[in-house]
Design a protein around this motif. Structure first.
Motif, PDB file in Angstrom:
ATOM      1  N   ARG A   1       0.841  -1.201   0.000  1.00 28.07           N
ATOM      2  CA  ARG A   1       0.000   0.000   0.000  1.00 28.07           C
ATOM      3  C   ARG A   1       0.872   1.246   0.000  1.00 28.07           C
ATOM      4  O   ARG A   1       2.076   1.177   0.140  1.00 28.07           O
ATOM      5  N   HIS A   2       0.232   2.387  -0.097  1.00 25.94           N
ATOM      6  CA  HIS A   2       0.943   3.660  -0.005  1.00 25.94           C
ATOM      7  C   HIS A   2       1.538   3.816   1.389  1.00 25.94           C
ATOM      8  O   HIS A   2       1.322   2.980   2.269  1.00 25.94           O
ATOM      9  N   PHE A   3       2.269   4.883   1.621  1.00 27.05           N
ATOM     10  CA  PHE A   3       3.057   5.051   2.844  1.00 27.05           C
ATOM     11  C   PHE A   3       2.320   4.725   4.135  1.00 27.05           C
ATOM     12  O   PHE A   3       2.855   4.063   4.996  1.00 27.05           O
ATOM     13  N   ARG A   4       1.125   5.205   4.319  1.00 30.18           N
ATOM     14  CA  ARG A   4       0.414   4.989   5.584  1.00 30.18           C
ATOM     15  C   ARG A   4      -0.754   4.026   5.439  1.00 30.18           C
ATOM     16  O   ARG A   4      -1.529   3.852   6.367  1.00 30.18           O
ATOM     17  N   GLY A   5      -0.887   3.402   4.294  1.00 29.48           N
ATOM     18  CA  GLY A   5      -1.978   2.458   4.083  1.00 29.48           C
ATOM     19  C   GLY A   5      -1.614   1.084   4.592  1.00 29.48           C
ATOM     20  O   GLY A   5      -0.493   0.627   4.433  1.00 29.48           O
ATOM     21  N   GLY A   6      -2.563   0.425   5.220  1.00 31.17           N
ATOM     22  CA  GLY A   6      -2.318  -0.898   5.767  1.00 31.17           C
ATOM     23  C   GLY A   6      -3.058  -1.988   5.027  1.00 31.17           C
ATOM     24  O   GLY A   6      -3.807  -1.737   4.080  1.00 31.17           O
ATOM     25  N   MET A   7      -2.863  -3.198   5.499  1.00 32.69           N
ATOM     26  CA  MET A   7      -3.468  -4.348   4.826  1.00 32.69           C
ATOM     27  C   MET A   7      -4.986  -4.333   4.906  1.00 32.69           C
ATOM     28  O   MET A   7      -5.652  -4.920   4.062  1.00 32.69           O
ATOM     29  N   ASP A   8      -5.540  -3.644   5.889  1.00 26.89           N
ATOM     30  CA  ASP A   8      -7.000  -3.582   6.000  1.00 26.89           C
ATOM     31  C   ASP A   8      -7.629  -2.588   5.033  1.00 26.89           C
ATOM     32  O   ASP A   8      -8.853  -2.486   4.953  1.00 26.89           O
ATOM     33  N   HIS A   9      -6.817  -1.834   4.293  1.00 28.11           N
ATOM     34  CA  HIS A   9      -7.336  -0.880   3.310  1.00 28.11           C
ATOM     35  C   HIS A   9      -7.629  -1.526   1.960  1.00 28.11           C
ATOM     36  O   HIS A   9      -8.149  -0.868   1.065  1.00 28.11           O
TER      37      HIS A   9
ATOM     38  N   SER B   1       2.344  -3.030  12.564  1.00 25.93           N
ATOM     39  CA  SER B   1       3.783  -3.239  12.391  1.00 25.93           C
ATOM     40  C   SER B   1       4.556  -2.195  13.200  1.00 25.93           C
ATOM     41  O   SER B   1       4.098  -1.075  13.374  1.00 25.93           O
ATOM     42  N   SER B   2       5.728  -2.573  13.651  1.00 27.74           N
ATOM     43  CA  SER B   2       6.526  -1.656  14.460  1.00 27.74           C
ATOM     44  C   SER B   2       7.430  -0.802  13.583  1.00 27.74           C
ATOM     45  O   SER B   2       7.478  -0.969  12.371  1.00 27.74           O
ATOM     46  N   GLY B   3       8.157   0.106  14.226  1.00 25.66           N
ATOM     47  CA  GLY B   3       9.133   0.926  13.521  1.00 25.66           C
ATOM     48  C   GLY B   3       8.597   2.273  13.095  1.00 25.66           C
ATOM     49  O   GLY B   3       7.435   2.619  13.327  1.00 25.66           O
ATOM     50  N   GLN B   4       9.463   3.030  12.453  1.00 21.98           N
ATOM     51  CA  GLN B   4       9.152   4.363  11.957  1.00 21.98           C
ATOM     52  C   GLN B   4       8.788   4.269  10.474  1.00 21.98           C
ATOM     53  O   GLN B   4       9.517   3.672   9.691  1.00 21.98           O
ATOM     54  N   THR B   5       7.676   4.886  10.086  1.00 26.41           N
ATOM     55  CA  THR B   5       7.257   4.857   8.689  1.00 26.41           C
ATOM     56  C   THR B   5       8.354   5.440   7.805  1.00 26.41           C
ATOM     57  O   THR B   5       8.882   6.508   8.090  1.00 26.41           O
ATOM     58  N   PRO B   6       8.728   4.730   6.721  1.00 31.23           N
ATOM     59  CA  PRO B   6       9.774   5.253   5.834  1.00 31.23           C
ATOM     60  C   PRO B   6       9.356   6.575   5.201  1.00 31.23           C
ATOM     61  O   PRO B   6       8.180   6.816   4.977  1.00 31.23           O
ATOM     62  N   ASP B   7      10.366   7.405   4.905  1.00 30.77           N
ATOM     63  CA  ASP B   7      10.048   8.705   4.306  1.00 30.77           C
ATOM     64  C   ASP B   7      10.424   8.787   2.831  1.00 30.77           C
ATOM     65  O   ASP B   7      10.336   9.851   2.231  1.00 30.77           O
ATOM     66  N   THR B   8      10.844   7.666   2.254  1.00 27.48           N
ATOM     67  CA  THR B   8      11.119   7.623   0.813  1.00 27.48           C
ATOM     68  C   THR B   8      10.562   6.331   0.234  1.00 27.48           C
ATOM     69  O   THR B   8      10.382   5.337   0.951  1.00 27.48           O
ATOM     70  N   VAL B   9      10.310   6.340  -1.050  1.00 29.02           N
ATOM     71  CA  VAL B   9       9.848   5.139  -1.730  1.00 29.02           C
ATOM     72  C   VAL B   9      10.926   4.061  -1.668  1.00 29.02           C
ATOM     73  O   VAL B   9      10.633   2.870  -1.491  1.00 29.02           O
TER      74      VAL B   9
ATOM     75  N   ALA C   1       9.951  -3.601   2.393  1.00 29.45           N
ATOM     76  CA  ALA C   1       9.128  -4.656   1.804  1.00 29.45           C
ATOM     77  C   ALA C   1       9.995  -5.857   1.412  1.00 29.45           C
ATOM     78  O   ALA C   1       9.610  -7.005   1.624  1.00 29.45           O
ATOM     79  N   ALA C   2      11.181  -5.597   0.858  1.00 28.71           N
ATOM     80  CA  ALA C   2      12.089  -6.691   0.491  1.00 28.71           C
ATOM     81  C   ALA C   2      12.527  -7.459   1.730  1.00 28.71           C
ATOM     82  O   ALA C   2      12.588  -8.693   1.713  1.00 28.71           O
TER      83      ALA C   2
END
Length: 131
Positions: A32-40, A66-74, A81-82
């Protein structure tokens, strides 16, 4: 389809995911996009695609369960994701990525997942048809 939420850890990040659908075939990982989750994801999309292969939606770093800080780049999002895909032990996957800015989803063909720690960045673009 319903599936329990499972967790896998990679690089110190605890990723939430689900796996459902066919037991065989190249697994399809849903991004999903940066802040989109699996429930979207729309179940009409995920369930239809899961008819012939395993479907694996997940929450990327810093999103929902999920834990951690949301990434700020693609690029960082792709690296995370990898790492998630590698933690599942998958060596080949199909990717489907949806953004909040595109009128339709972008589907990336089956992708080989590296077995080393090097990041994978997939650049896929789709232009919307002109009205």
């Amino acid at each position: 389809m319903t599936a329990p939420t499972r967790f896998v850890t990679a690089n110190g990040i605890r990723y939430a995911c689900r796996r459902f659908g066919a037991e065989t075939g190249t697994p399809l990982v849903f991004l999903r996009h940066f802040r989109g989750g699996m429930d979207h994801w729309d179940p009409a999309v995920t369930d239809g695609l899961a008819a012939n292969r395993p479907a694996i939606p997940f929450d990327n770093t810093g999103v929902a369960s999920s834990s951690g800080q949301t990434p700020d780049t693609v690029e960082a999002q792709a690296d995370d994701a990898a790492a998630f895909i590698q933690a599942l032990g998958l060596t080949r996957v199909g990717l489907i990525h949806a953004t909040q800015h595109a009128p339709s989803d972008t589907v990336v063909p089956p992708t080989a997942v590296p077995t080393d720690a090097s990041p994978v960045t997939t650049n896929a673009t789709r232009t919307a048809p002109k009205p």
